[in-house]
Enzyme design. Structure first.
Site, PDB file in Angstrom:
ATOM      1  CG  HIS A  93      -0.337   0.046   2.542  1.00  0.00           C
ATOM      2  ND1 HIS A  93      -0.883  -0.559   3.651  1.00  0.00           N
ATOM      3  CD2 HIS A  93       0.786   0.673   2.989  1.00  0.00           C
ATOM      4  CE1 HIS A  93      -0.109  -0.309   4.705  1.00  0.00           C
ATOM      5  NE2 HIS A  93       0.905   0.437   4.323  1.00  0.00           N
ATOM      6  CG  HIS A 123       0.854   4.815   7.290  1.00  0.00           C
ATOM      7  ND1 HIS A 123      -0.290   4.366   6.678  1.00  0.00           N
ATOM      8  CD2 HIS A 123       1.794   3.853   7.077  1.00  0.00           C
ATOM      9  CE1 HIS A 123      -0.058   3.190   6.102  1.00  0.00           C
ATOM     10  NE2 HIS A 123       1.193   2.853   6.333  1.00  0.00           N
ATOM     11  CG  HIS A 173       8.636  -1.010   4.028  1.00  0.00           C
ATOM     12  ND1 HIS A 173       7.654  -1.957   4.080  1.00  0.00           N
ATOM     13  CD2 HIS A 173       8.049   0.143   4.440  1.00  0.00           C
ATOM     14  CE1 HIS A 173       6.508  -1.409   4.489  1.00  0.00           C
ATOM     15  NE2 HIS A 173       6.724  -0.124   4.731  1.00  0.00           N
ATOM     16  CD  GLU A 177       3.043  -1.083   6.564  1.00  0.00           C
ATOM     17  OE1 GLU A 177       2.956   0.119   6.828  1.00  0.00           O
ATOM     18  OE2 GLU A 177       3.168  -1.496   5.387  1.00  0.00           O
TER      19      GLU A 177
HETATM   20  C1  DHB Z   1       6.518   3.791   2.503  1.00  0.00           C
HETATM   21  C2  DHB Z   1       5.946   2.545   2.623  1.00  0.00           C
HETATM   22  C3  DHB Z   1       4.814   2.323   3.388  1.00  0.00           C
HETATM   23  O1  DHB Z   1       4.206   1.127   3.563  1.00  0.00           O
HETATM   24  C4  DHB Z   1       4.260   3.345   4.028  1.00  0.00           C
HETATM   25  O2  DHB Z   1       3.129   3.107   4.666  1.00  0.00           O
HETATM   26  C5  DHB Z   1       4.828   4.600   3.961  1.00  0.00           C
HETATM   27  C6  DHB Z   1       5.966   4.808   3.196  1.00  0.00           C
HETATM   28  C7  DHB Z   1       7.694   4.073   1.639  1.00  0.00           C
HETATM   29  O3  DHB Z   1       8.382   3.181   1.202  1.00  0.00           O
HETATM   30  O4  DHB Z   1       7.929   5.226   1.308  1.00  0.00           O
HETATM   31 FE    FE Z   2       2.429   1.355   5.372  1.00  0.00          FE
END
Ligand code: DHB
Ligand code: FE
Length: 279
Positions: free
Chosen positions: A12, A59, A193, A240
């Protein structure tokens, strides 16, 4: 009773929405990512669900760190896209599947979950982007939504096992709902990530591929991992992925992996999706 027509797991990442807004989805950087979703969009158009249950995390856009519910459920009649700092995006509001939402909340409480129940709330990229990836940019969304927020932002986050249990209740709620609605369940977030700290920029392609290959029919190890395992393997924000477990638990024990797609990096993440159907 309403019917589960399939389960989707998907990234997402907000820059996916930004790429659509800027009209750069066909650029060399983004095209391979978006191309992988074309079969997913076709699948959705063919399956014609009436309701999308979307499991995602906020977020810091709707809930800030001063008050973070572990689980929240929307029962509103509509959800506007929240302004994440760049102005409200020009995508339509989301109509709420109010009756199913209340039924689900009731089932949760009956099963000893204690959700925050939201009558008025906006939704961030965690819900917006999956909808755009699978439904495109229609004038109006072809489905109503039932949003489920899971705290993956501020520790302690819920355990993967608790997310799994919630998925079981979700299934019970859908299957006991009086109506003939067709429901798709969308678990969102990930893949690997980490946006902060000493491992900022961390991506684990091997773990991502393993997840996409095994979430369908070899899910036990993911269900049984600890929160720390998720952070270690997928990064602090890659945790997540526990939200995909809500979707997976609501599906049959054995499922058909209809499609999967992986692309890295998208922004700072491993990115991709699976589409599952009950056999
Ligand atoms: C990023 C990824 C995410 O899942 C998020 O919620 C906010 C930022 C990113 O890689 O920039
Ligand atoms: Fe996210």
């Amino acid at each position: 009773m309403a019917k589960i027509i399939g389960g989707v797991g998907t990234s997402h990442v907000p820059s996916i929405g930004a790429a659509l807004d800027k009209g750069i989805a066909d650029s060399p950087d983004w095209k391979p990512f978006f191309d992988g979703y074309i079969p997913g969009k076709e699948w959705m158009a063919e399956k014609k669900p009436d309701i999308a249950v979307v499991i995602f995390n906020d977020h810091g856009n709707t809930f800030f760190l001063d008050r973070v519910p572990t689980f929240a459920v929307g029962v509103a009649d509509h959800y506007d896209p929240v302004d994440e700092g760049y102005g409200r995006r020009s995508i339509p509001s989301f109509e709420g599947a109010t009756d199913l939402s209340w039924h689900f909340v009731d089932k949760l409480v009956e099963n000893h979950f204690d959700p925050l129940v939201c009558r008025e709330i906006e939704v961030d990229h965690g819900l917006q982007v999956p909808m755009e990836l699978f439904f495109g940019r229609p004038e109006n969304w072809p489905v109503k939504v039932l949003p489920i927020w899971v705290n993956t932002i501020q520790y302690p986050i819920p355990t993967p096992q608790r997310c799994w249990e919630m998925g079981k209740v979700l299934r019970e709620a859908i299957e006991s709902f009086p109506g003939d609605e067709r429901v798709v369940i969308m678990g969102t977030g990930g893949l690997s990530h980490q946006l902060q700290g000493s491992r900022a920029g961390f991506i684990n392609r091997e773990a991502d591929e393993d997840w996409l290959n095994n979430i369908a029919n070899n899910y036990e190890k993911f269900r049984d991992m600890s929160r720390e395992d998720y952070v270690e393997q997928f990064g602090s924000e890659g945790a997540e992925l526990i939200m995909w477990l809500v979707m997976r638990a609501a599906m049959d024990d054995k499922v058909d992996l209809k499609m999967k797609h992986y692309h890295a990096p998208a922004s700072m993440t491993g990115a991709g999706m699976v589409v599952l159907e009950n056999l």
